[in-house]
Structure formats: C-alpha cells, structure tokens
Design a protein around this motif. Structure first.
Motif, PDB file in Angstrom:
ATOM      1  N   ILE A 105       0.263  -2.403 -11.563  1.00  0.00           N
ATOM      2  CA  ILE A 105       0.785  -3.731 -11.932  1.00  0.00           C
ATOM      3  C   ILE A 105       2.268  -3.830 -11.566  1.00  0.00           C
ATOM      4  N   GLY A 106       3.010  -2.752 -11.861  1.00  0.00           N
ATOM      5  CA  GLY A 106       4.444  -2.725 -11.542  1.00  0.00           C
ATOM      6  C   GLY A 106       4.693  -2.850 -10.051  1.00  0.00           C
ATOM      7  N   THR A 107       3.840  -2.206  -9.251  1.00  0.00           N
ATOM      8  CA  THR A 107       3.984  -2.279  -7.795  1.00  0.00           C
ATOM      9  C   THR A 107       3.856  -3.723  -7.327  1.00  0.00           C
ATOM     10  N   LEU A 108       2.827  -4.401  -7.840  1.00  0.00           N
ATOM     11  CA  LEU A 108       2.608  -5.786  -7.405  1.00  0.00           C
ATOM     12  C   LEU A 108       3.693  -6.726  -7.927  1.00  0.00           C
ATOM     13  N   GLU A 154       9.332  -6.336   3.628  1.00  0.00           N
ATOM     14  CA  GLU A 154       8.853  -7.473   2.818  1.00  0.00           C
ATOM     15  C   GLU A 154       7.756  -7.021   1.864  1.00  0.00           C
ATOM     16  N   ILE A 155       7.815  -7.508   0.650  1.00  0.00           N
ATOM     17  CA  ILE A 155       6.759  -7.236  -0.338  1.00  0.00           C
ATOM     18  C   ILE A 155       6.320  -8.586  -0.922  1.00  0.00           C
ATOM     19  N   PHE A 156       5.278  -8.556  -1.729  1.00  0.00           N
ATOM     20  CA  PHE A 156       4.768  -9.826  -2.243  1.00  0.00           C
ATOM     21  C   PHE A 156       5.851 -10.633  -2.966  1.00  0.00           C
ATOM     22  N   GLY A 157       6.614  -9.962  -3.825  1.00  0.00           N
ATOM     23  CA  GLY A 157       7.624 -10.665  -4.615  1.00  0.00           C
ATOM     24  C   GLY A 157       8.613 -11.424  -3.747  1.00  0.00           C
ATOM     25  N   THR A 158       9.158 -10.750  -2.736  1.00  0.00           N
ATOM     26  CA  THR A 158      10.180 -11.395  -1.901  1.00  0.00           C
ATOM     27  C   THR A 158       9.562 -12.471  -1.011  1.00  0.00           C
ATOM     28  N   TYR A 159       8.350 -12.222  -0.528  1.00  0.00           N
ATOM     29  CA  TYR A 159       7.723 -13.189   0.376  1.00  0.00           C
ATOM     30  C   TYR A 159       7.333 -14.467  -0.382  1.00  0.00           C
ATOM     31  N   PHE A 168       0.842  -1.197   0.000  1.00  0.00           N
ATOM     32  CA  PHE A 168       0.000   0.000   0.000  1.00  0.00           C
ATOM     33  C   PHE A 168       0.884   1.257   0.000  1.00  0.00           C
ATOM     34  N   TYR A 169       1.886   1.258   0.890  1.00  0.00           N
ATOM     35  CA  TYR A 169       2.836   2.391   0.923  1.00  0.00           C
ATOM     36  C   TYR A 169       3.497   2.552  -0.451  1.00  0.00           C
ATOM     37  N   TRP A 170       3.934   1.430  -0.961  1.00  0.00           N
ATOM     38  CA  TRP A 170       4.681   1.434  -2.236  1.00  0.00           C
ATOM     39  C   TRP A 170       3.840   2.078  -3.351  1.00  0.00           C
ATOM     40  N   GLY A 171       2.606   1.589  -3.462  1.00  0.00           N
ATOM     41  CA  GLY A 171       1.740   2.074  -4.536  1.00  0.00           C
ATOM     42  C   GLY A 171       1.335   3.530  -4.345  1.00  0.00           C
ATOM     43  N   THR A 172       0.922   3.857  -3.137  1.00  0.00           N
ATOM     44  CA  THR A 172       0.384   5.206  -2.922  1.00  0.00           C
ATOM     45  C   THR A 172       1.472   6.286  -2.927  1.00  0.00           C
ATOM     46  N   ILE A 173       2.694   5.906  -2.633  1.00  0.00           N
ATOM     47  CA  ILE A 173       3.776   6.904  -2.680  1.00  0.00           C
ATOM     48  C   ILE A 173       4.436   6.927  -4.059  1.00  0.00           C
ATOM     49  N   THR A 182      12.134   2.686   8.641  1.00  0.00           N
ATOM     50  CA  THR A 182      12.435   3.475   7.438  1.00  0.00           C
ATOM     51  C   THR A 182      12.799   2.629   6.210  1.00  0.00           C
ATOM     52  N   ALA A 183      13.036   1.326   6.438  1.00  0.00           N
ATOM     53  CA  ALA A 183      13.571   0.490   5.345  1.00  0.00           C
ATOM     54  C   ALA A 183      12.686   0.553   4.088  1.00  0.00           C
ATOM     55  N   ILE A 184      11.382   0.418   4.268  1.00  0.00           N
ATOM     56  CA  ILE A 184      10.498   0.385   3.097  1.00  0.00           C
ATOM     57  C   ILE A 184      10.519   1.733   2.360  1.00  0.00           C
ATOM     58  N   PHE A 185      10.611   2.821   3.127  1.00  0.00           N
ATOM     59  CA  PHE A 185      10.609   4.148   2.492  1.00  0.00           C
ATOM     60  C   PHE A 185      11.936   4.406   1.759  1.00  0.00           C
ATOM     61  N   ALA A 186      13.009   3.862   2.344  1.00  0.00           N
ATOM     62  CA  ALA A 186      14.313   3.995   1.672  1.00  0.00           C
ATOM     63  C   ALA A 186      14.287   3.280   0.321  1.00  0.00           C
ATOM     64  N   LEU A 187      13.619   2.140   0.285  1.00  0.00           N
ATOM     65  CA  LEU A 187      13.516   1.383  -0.972  1.00  0.00           C
ATOM     66  C   LEU A 187      12.597   2.097  -1.967  1.00  0.00           C
ATOM     67  N   ILE A 188      11.527   2.680  -1.422  1.00  0.00           N
ATOM     68  CA  ILE A 188      10.587   3.415  -2.293  1.00  0.00           C
ATOM     69  C   ILE A 188      11.319   4.563  -2.993  1.00  0.00           C
ATOM     70  N   LEU A 189      12.190   5.238  -2.248  1.00  0.00           N
ATOM     71  CA  LEU A 189      12.948   6.359  -2.826  1.00  0.00           C
ATOM     72  C   LEU A 189      13.812   5.879  -4.005  1.00  0.00           C
ATOM     73  N   VAL A 190      14.462   4.732  -3.807  1.00  0.00           N
ATOM     74  CA  VAL A 190      15.302   4.184  -4.885  1.00  0.00           C
ATOM     75  C   VAL A 190      14.439   3.861  -6.106  1.00  0.00           C
ATOM     76  N   ASN A 191      13.287   3.268  -5.840  1.00  0.00           N
ATOM     77  CA  ASN A 191      12.384   2.901  -6.932  1.00  0.00           C
ATOM     78  C   ASN A 191      11.919   4.139  -7.709  1.00  0.00           C
TER      79      ASN A 191
END
Lengths: 316, 430
Positions: A235-238, A257-262, A84-89, A167-176
């Motif tokens: 689609i890219g987010t998922l 953790e995201i769907f892909g890694t899990y 949700f964070y990934w997609g909405t940000i 902060t880990a997920i947000f750090a990854l979102i920034l890279v993305n």
C-alpha cells in the motif's frame, strides 16, 4: 451503598436507557462511523470513478476512453515498471534490514538499546523535505557532501544518480529504504518482545544458536509482523509521492515517474482530471487486487499467536 | 440545572464568536491565496489597511507546488475559492478561467480607459494568453514582471581574470576556468522544469525571435531548424561542461541559490528577482549585500559574430478575482492596491521583482548599484520576448523532452516531434 440501593440505582439507569431514543433506534450507534466512512472514503472514491468517465475537458462523457488511453500511454507502462522495482526492492530490503537491526538491538544490546532504537527510527520522523534536500546534496557529484569527503582521498565522482535515467529510480529507492527501515525495525522490535522468553530458553537448551535460532525460532514467530509489513509495504509503495516529487519530479523524462507524481501532474498541473481519475482508479484496483492476493495466499485469519502479536502491535 | 448549562453554553458561544470583545467592530474581510512571499505580502496588507481602516485582508501563503495548485483545484471543485488568487499567465490562469471574473471593466473604472498603455507589451500579451478566440477579457492583472538573464559573480570573475563571455566559445572557456578554479561553472537546477525552460527560451529566441511563441500557437512547427538547433545547443551545455556535473539531479532552490549566494558558483541562469536576495534578513553574504558581488548578462551568441539572446520574460506574478470575490465589494480594492497601488509599492521596495507597468519604481533604501541594475532591466522590459506557455500540456512535454535530451535518452529531433504532437492535441481541443 447497600445492595438494595445499588439494585435500585441500576434499575433506574436501565429504565432511562430503555426510554432513550438511541435505545429505540440502535443503528444510530453506528451512524457517526457510517457518516464518516461515506463522507471521507466512499464519496471521494465514487466521485473519482465518475470523473474517470469524463473527457479531458471534464464535461463530456467519454466512457472507457481514459482507461484505453492509459493502456496505450508509454509513460503509464514506465510508471508500472518503476512501481514494480519500487515494491520488489524496497519491501524485502526494508524487512530484512529492519528485522536484522531489531534482532541485534533487542538480543545483543542492553544499556545502549534505547539509543539505537531512537537513532534508527529518527529518519522515519524526519521531514521528507529535509531528507530530500540532504540526499540530493549527497548524490551531487561535483559539490555534494559525499564528494567533499571523497576529495580527501583523491576520488572524483563522475556519475549523477538522480540525473541518469538508468539510475534515477534506484537512487530514490535507496533514499526510501533509508528513511523507512526504522519503521520495519520498530514493528519487529514489538514482535520480538512478544516472543515468550521461555521459547528462547528452551531453544538454547536444545542447542539452537546463531542462525539456527534466528531461522527456526525468531523468523517463524515473527511471520505475522512480516505479513503486516508486506501489506503495508504494498500500500505504501502505491501511495509513494513526496520523496519523488521533491527529488526528481519524476524525471528526467519520466525515468523516475511513479503513480503519485504522474497522477498529480495529469490532474493538478495539466488539469486533465478525467485521465488522472482513471489512473487513480487503476491504482485503487491494483491495491485492492494485491491486498486480496496477499490475504488469500498468506492467510487472512490470525492464529492465536498472531492475535497476541497483533495486539502488541496495535497502537491501543 | 439544565437551564443553567444551556445559558452557560450560549454565553460561551457568544464570547467565542465575538472574540471576547463586545466593543470590537466587525471588519469586512478580503481573502487572498498565493505563493507570494509572506513577509512582503504582510507589508502590502499593512499599507492597504492603513489606507482602508475598515477592511481586513486574510492572506494564506502556500508553497507553489504541490500545495498551492492542489489547494486551488480542491477549492475550485467545491466552489470555495477565496476572493483573490495569485496567478501566472497562460496555463494557470486558463485552468481557472471559468471561476474568475473578467477584470477589464473594473480596471477601466479604476484607472481610466488608457490604463493598458502603461503595461509593458509582453505583459499585455500574456494577460490574454490562452483565451478562447473572441474572448478579449483579462482574468489576470499583472503585479510584477521579470527578465531572464545569466547572473555572474563579479568577484570570482575578477579573481580568475575572466571577462563577460560574448560568444558561446568564450562561455565554455570561462566555465572550464571556473571548474579548474574549484568553482561550479554555470549552476543549473535541471531537476526543475522551469529552469530548463528558461534557458531553452534564451537559446531559441536568440536563434529566431519569437520562434517558441510561433510554435506553441501552431504557426510554425516545433521541428523547425532554429528550434532543433536550440535543442542541440541545450544538449551541448551539458556535454561541454558549461553546466556543473550532475546538473540533472540538482535543484535551483534552495541548493543552487544558496551556493550562488555563498560564492561557490560562477554563474546562474535566474531572473531579475535575484535582486530580492539583498533584502533578505541578515546575515547576508558580502556578495549579496546590495548586490555588490553580482552583475548579469544575456546568454552569449551561439555563433561567432552572432548576437546574444534578447531579453525574455513577462509577468512574474499576477492576481485574479474569483467569481466569489466579485460578490465582495472590497475585493477589487485590494486587487487594485496590489497591482497599481500601495501594495505594489511595498513589493517593489522589497525588490521582489520589476513592476508590470512603466510608472512605478522601488523607493526607500535602494543603493545606486541596485538602482542601476533596475534601470537596465526596465529599459529592456519593453522589448522582452514572451516567456510563458499557453498550455500546461506543452510546457510539461517540453520539460520532459529537455530532461531526456540532456540525459541523452532522446534526440533533439525526436524530442521536438513529441512536443509537436502534444501541441497539435492541445490546439485541437481549443
């Protein structure tokens, strides 16, 4: 060739065609595409759905147990929150940044246009492995690249964005966002170039400048591109996987953790194909639901303007 | 015209299939997949083919994760595994047990009935790890062993006037001095589960030998005092500044290893495989050349008057023969070569790691310094504690918990309760 000869030749060709076996069985025309769809899309989906009804040993029929397990798995809900964070940000920021960069490049540069297009698009074509190594070193608080420069002004970083569960997920979102903004930019560039210049001229004559021009002319005319980016973004987010796998592996303690890694861990590392298949099916339905929602809400039919824009965006 | 086209097509196909050389004799091919370093494997293959001129080995190299484990899974599902696959003992081997051939009788025929006596005890234990009760078959044969240690940069230690730490207190002091001197103290790639597991195993086995093995086999709880203490000690490594700041977001490879090789890191928890750096293509840093800049020690005693960690290790890499490979009469020949033949010798000559058996050692261009390190490792191998996990569920959960405890989001007790719950589940499925 005279007319009679041409007519005869055409007649012969028609006779040959009528006599051919493909003409007698017209469905054969769609056979290659159908076979490819069945083999590469439908069969794998059906296989995964069947696997999702199996137990952890991959043999016994387990009914809906794996789905029930997913809903009671705290990591599943953390993954959902992260997605949700990934997609909405990611999606809106990439669109705003990509659109702004595209507008500035297309409307306010001339000689350096190609240079800026290439520079901003470069991260999109850069290997994810390289991106992840460089950003991991940039984030490193003690020996990182950013730290090396900050040291000159006496600043010592004390936080490790990738190592902190908050902060880990947000750090990854920034890279993305950094990597994929160039893609939004290139889509918007195509869209902007498809807007007739007369419209800009008319708007300028009517007194539209600056924000007025952007908000009343450019943004509405780019809405088909925005819709496409929204659909691709969801689609890219998922489908996100490599950047997280390479940078944090979903850690620390599933914080990023995201769907892909899990799904990867459950299926390929732990070997629980039943559970990973159930998770994959849930993602499939989520993607399907979100896509249908977008098409319903934002409109599935492309208007004349949209069609023109879409034809510009189409690779062929 | 049609006939001519057909003839041309057939001729082209024939040429393509024969490789354009009518005189070439078809060679029997052996297919091998692994994550083992390709340049060293090429030497092993060359040595094997020189000895077996009629055979051809086709090696496919993969990165371990995700490429290798994904490829294995897909090939297993479609029954298209190659003849020989690289394996780690325990969980990876067990995942493919049904597709692997039992190797005991092949080994007995090749090396005689007493071949097992030459294999180090820890390796022998790991070879059958995770087998169902009553199954004494070996589905993996070890090629190389490893021992986990703390490597340190001798030159940096000398420069800062540091001694090899004997106790945890000494270690913290050394790390503070290293940090003060502008060096990374003990580099930990804590974003990598395997490196965290390795350090935790050093700590746990120091507090009670074999305690992790007992816990993963259900013989003692994960919440037993030595393991709780080990988990607390693990958390302290982050709090006390032993590991570098931001360790949880760092990777051991390539970043950590590069920094260590460049002389920017004081210490790093790696294994006997670090010696292979000296055999990499030049340019090499002066520290790495002949391993002149490095030495190793075992994790210092956590308590005053206590003992340092025992050697922990086991199989670095092993190989299995698939049921497809069993149908290929030449597959075993190459497996035997890799495990106890010219293939292994080439890997040892490249200092890839330690042998799995006591009767091999590197030959050729090996300096006295490296020979001495090798001798110390080989002397410790017979007493090594087990490094491997029998179930991937347990190791995955332990990885997560180690990350959570290090980040402060999970307490050691709660984390170990989680590992216990997963262990109970994994053991109940067996």
């Amino acid at each position: 060739m005279n007319k009679t000869a041409a007519a005869e030749s055409e007649k012969k060709l028609l006779q040959v065609r009528r006599g051919s076996w493909v003409e007698q069985f017209p469905y054969l025309y769609v056979l290659p595409a159908t076979l490819m769809f069945v083999g590469l899309v439908a069969y794998p989906i059906l296989w995964v759905i069947c696997e999702s009804f199996r137990g952890a040993n991959g043999k016994d029929f387990a009914g809906l147990d794996q789905y029930v397990r997913a809903l009671s798995d705290p990591v599943f809900w953390r993954v959902l929150r992260n997605m949700f964070y990934w997609g909405t940000i990611t999606i809106p920021l990439q669109m705003i940044l990509g659109g702004s960069i595209a507008y500035l490049i297309e409307r306010h540069t001339s000689k350096s246009r190609t240079f800026f297009r290439v520079m901003f698009f470069l991260p999109v074509v850069t290997s994810v492995s390289v991106v992840s190594i460089v950003w991991a070193q940039m984030y490193a608080p003690y020996y990182g690249i950013v730290q090396q420069y900050l040291r000159y002004i006496g600043v010592q970083l004390t936080i490790a964005p990738l190592g902190d569960p908050n902060t880990a997920i947000f750090a990854l979102i920034l890279v993305n966002i950094w990597q994929w903004t160039g893609f939004s930019m290139i889509m918007y560039i195509a869209g902007i170039n498809n807007i007739p210049s007369e419209l800009f001229d008319a708007a300028l004559i009517d007194g539209a400048h600056g924000w007025n021009l952007v908000l009343r002319i450019v943004v509405p005319l780019l809405s088909p591109v925005t819709r496409s980016l929204l659909l691709l973004g969801v689609i890219g987010t998922l489908q996100t996987f490599p950047i997280v796998h390479l940078m944090t592996g979903g850690g620390p303690d599933h914080a990023s953790e995201i769907f892909g890694t899990y799904i990867f861990k459950q299926g390929f590392v732990i070997g629980d194909f039943g559970y990973s298949s159930a998770l994959s099916v849930l993602v499939l339905f989520l993607a399907l639901g979100l896509s249908l929602l977008q098409i319903t809400v934002l409109g599935s039919r492309l208007g004349p303007q949209t069609r023109r824009s879409a034809s510009v965006l189409s690779p062929n | 015209m049609k006939k001519r086209i057909t003839l041309a097509f057939l001729l082209t196909t024939q040429l393509f299939l024969s490789g354009g050389n009518a005189e070439a004799q078809p060679k029997n091919q052996i297919t091998v997949w692994s994550w083992f370093i390709a340049s060293t494997m090429a030497k092993s293959i060359k040595a094997f083919q020189e000895k077996n001129p009629g055979l051809e080995v086709k090696y496919t190299y993969y990165n371990y994760s995700p490429e290798y484990i994904t490829a294995l899974k897909a090939a297993a599902a479609s029954n298209s595994l190659p003849d020989i696959i690289g394996l780690q003992p325990g969980s990876l081997t067990q995942q493919y047990r049904e597709q692997l051939a039992a190797l005991n009788s092949h080994a007995d025929r090749e090396w005689g009935a007493d071949w097992q006596s030459k294999i180090f005890p820890v390796n022998l234990k790991q070879m059958a790890m995770g087998n169902p009760p009553g199954d004494a078959s070996f589905y993996i044969l070890p090629q190389e062993s490893q021992i986990l240690v703390i490597w340190y940069n001798k030159e940096i230690f000398k420069k800062l006037n540091l001694q090899v730490p004997k106790t945890y207190k000494d270690l913290v002091i050394a790390c503070n001095k290293l940090t003060g001197g502008g060096f990374i103290p003990l580099y930990q790639g804590a974003a990598d589960g395997w490196q965290n597991e390795n350090v935790f195993l050093m700590l746990a086995n120091q507090l009670a030998s074999g305690v992790v093995d007992e816990a993963q086999n259900g013989k003692s709880p994960w919440t037993s005092p030595p393991l709780v203490k080990a988990m607390q000690a693990w958390a302290n490594l982050f709090k006390d500044g032993v590991f570098q700041q931001g360790a949880l977001g760092a990777h051991a490879y390539p970043t950590g290893a590069q920094l260590f090789a460049q002389g920017r890191v004081g210490m790093m928890a790696l294994g006997s495989w670090w010696m292979q750096e000296s055999k990499f293509p030049p340019p090499l840093s002066p520290f790495v050349q002949n391993m002149n800049g490095y030495d190793f020690f075992y994790f210092p005693a956590l308590e005053e008057g206590g003992k340092s960690s025992p050697p922990v290790g086991g199989i670095d890499i092993g190989y299995g023969m698939t049921k497809n490979g069993e149908k290929n009469p030449d597959a075993w020949k190459f497996l035997a070569s890799l495990v106890r033949g010219e293939g292994l010798q080439q890997a040892l000559n490249d200092l890839n790691d330690l042998p799995a058996t006591s009767d091999f050692e590197p030959q050729g261009d090996v300096t006295p310094n490296i020979k001495e390190m090798y001798r110390r490792f080989m002397a410790d191998l017979p007493h090594a504690e087990n490094q491997r996990f029998l179930s991937p569920q347990i190791s995955e959960e332990l990885d997560s918990v180690l990350g959570g405890v290090a980040a402060g989001s999970v307490t050691p007790e709660d984390g170990l309760k989680r590992v216990q719950a997963v262990t109970d589940k994994a053991l109940s499925k067996k």
